[in-house]
Design an enzyme around this catalytic site. Sequence first.
Site, PDB file in Angstrom:
ATOM      1  N   ARG A 195      18.246 -15.871  28.508  1.00  0.00           N
ATOM      2  CA  ARG A 195      18.380 -14.566  29.138  1.00  0.00           C
ATOM      3  C   ARG A 195      18.535 -13.441  28.500  1.00  0.00           C
ATOM      4  NH1 ARG A 195      20.297 -16.184  34.043  1.00  0.00           N
ATOM      5  NH2 ARG A 195      20.932 -14.300  34.478  1.00  0.00           N
ATOM      6  N   VAL A 196      18.158 -12.629  29.600  1.00  0.00           N
ATOM      7  CA  VAL A 196      17.360 -11.408  28.835  1.00  0.00           C
ATOM      8  C   VAL A 196      18.727 -10.287  29.808  1.00  0.00           C
ATOM      9  CG1 VAL A 196      14.993 -11.489  28.274  1.00  0.00           C
ATOM     10  CG2 VAL A 196      16.343 -10.535  30.900  1.00  0.00           C
ATOM     11  N   ASP A 197      19.953 -10.749  29.936  1.00  0.00           N
ATOM     12  CA  ASP A 197      20.583  -9.860  30.587  1.00  0.00           C
ATOM     13  C   ASP A 197      22.003 -10.450  30.089  1.00  0.00           C
ATOM     14  OD1 ASP A 197      20.799 -12.585  31.584  1.00  0.00           O
ATOM     15  OD2 ASP A 197      20.823 -11.358  33.855  1.00  0.00           O
ATOM     16  N   ASP A 198      23.094 -10.072  30.734  1.00  0.00           N
ATOM     17  CA  ASP A 198      24.432 -10.449  29.935  1.00  0.00           C
ATOM     18  C   ASP A 198      25.333 -11.131  30.080  1.00  0.00           C
ATOM     19  OD1 ASP A 198      23.966  -7.067  29.493  1.00  0.00           O
ATOM     20  OD2 ASP A 198      25.342  -6.030  30.651  1.00  0.00           O
TER      21      ASP A 198
END
Length: 655
Positions: A566-569
Amino acid sequence: PRKNLTTSNHLRHVESMAHLPSGAGRITRLNALILGDALASEEDDLVFPSEVLSTQAHVSSPQKYLEMYQRSVHDPSGFWSDIASEFYWREKWGQQVYHENFDVRKGKIKIEWFKGGMTNICYNCLDRNIESGKGDKTAIYWEGNEPGLDSSMTYNQLLARVCQLANYLKDVGVHKGDAVVIYLPMLMELPIAMLACARIGAIHSVVFAGFSAESLAQRIIDCRPKVVITCNAVRRGSKIIYLKEIVDSALLESAQKGIVTDVCLTYENESAMKKEMTKWTKGRDIWWQDVILKYPVTCDVEWVDAEDPLFLLYTSGSTGKPKGVLHTTGGYMVYTATTFKYAFDYKPTDIYWCTADCGWITGHSYVTYGPLLNGATVVVFEGAPNYPDVGRCWDIVDKYKVSIFYTAPTLVRSLMREGDEHVSRYSRKSLRVLGSVGEPINPSAWRWFFNVIGDARCPISDTWWQTETGGFMITPLPGAWPQKPGSATFPFFGVQPVIVDEKGVEIEGECSGYLCVKSSWPGAFRTLHGDHERYETTYFSAFPGYYFSGDGCSRDKDGYYWLTGRVDDVINVSGHRIGTAEVESALVSHPQCAEAAVVGVEHEVKGQGIYAFVTIVEGVPYSDDLRKSLVMVVRNQRLTRYIGHQVFQRREVGK
Ligand code: WT7
């Protein structure tokens, strides 16, 4: 035909692979497999399917894939309507097979497949298969937590059980479009309940029976079900979990917020807890066994539009509020059935076992719908993979002669630590195809899965997808091409993945960036329940013109896709999505916690663990007890199990 279609990079490579001189035809363990991790580059490590598997596969070569893939993206309408025609439609869909707006700049995001077509997914899973002669075929083998406790059900029997429950639900006033919350462990009653809802056009929302009362209440408040279906208790490993008590507090909490549920249908799971011991609210609570058997074993089908909702499934996002991912009927049906068939190279003689719980999307698409649509025999396992010992999975594989085994990297890694002897004492010779899902599988776990579990005989379908995508997006097709340990390989039919840079510009060739998808596929989610705006901002606004997955990805010189996380929170703990904001808001609800910031840290077995930085209220000393109570606050607000202490104990929660 679609406009703006560039021959995507992977195609050129598959094309060149079609001319690979040797390899296909043998299980070439290559130097890579012998050298193990000492390999110079993972990218060069090719693992070929055996000739037998390849020749008998639905897609037996890169050329065959290419032909089908090209058609699927140049002529999605033709490709998907041919497949959809294999199902039963009360009325055929309209002129336009699909309709999409994928670009926020051009207005509201809208995806529709087979609109105007009238069908029913339960009918297609059960009645249709029975009519074609599969009535006496085993639909479900159920394996209880305790070895020796088991049962099974044919397609005929499953249909009868589904109809009885469907009739009951109608009787208590559940209509087409009403929501039903299902909070059940892996009993046969869980798929039965899903199918019963689908039969009458009700929208099921399965809540994983490991979620806490708070999480359950939050979901009940959001979707306002007419009925909640649960059971009194369940044994998992050596523990007993009192599910009904969790439901009681969730129903109390939601009632306090004005959402009153009329009926709580409770299955007596006798092996875990007797009826008499269960707390009861008269007028609301009903024993499943007391009522269901009285109902007829046939039930008319509610024909629904392909775009009528089938289910809601909540998943974590980057804010505290879970997102109600909405899937509709027709496209989801066609997509889960097709992906199941091709990615596992399913044959009617297969016995299929997916270790996922129906509380997650994997259990929806690949325990219940995908396999049953194909008329498959599915193993449903109630227990834990390490109970009574770490050989349990292979015991089950041998017992039912499982040929397709689909699981998560976290399970592979945890068993790998226990040593090969727990595997090698079982035969496992029925295994043919393996599968992995939930997070990237690291090459060393891949090799262990391949060499030790599959005896270097079974291809591994490392399927990349999401709750939102409904079904597989990037996945190997066993038999079609060589695999690379750790790569999900190439896109499924109809899927056009692209890698974009931070400005949203597509990058060609060997590269890394953000993984997006360029156009719709039938299994795509259509909205977030009650919040279409959040749907658009979360998924379609970051890179206008594309669906943004939230994942990072690279493409190697041979066109293979490698998911990097993942590159998000969002943190991925054992394949379970957890929003950092969810954990932070739980932490700050603790009276002694002033601020919290949560990040994911690498974890040997779980992939990622949760690491929390907290600022404690002025004057309060930091202590081990305080740390423990912070952990408890998070556990209570989210999951009652799985997200255990261990995650937190790895490192101190400091100031
Ligand atoms: C996220 C979706 C899809 C069912 C299970 C999880 C990660 C999933 C893979 C894979 C690398 C993967 C991604 C994705 N993920 N499968 N084969 N390789 N990463 O569903 O809870 O919706 O999570 O799981 O990060 O975005 P989910």
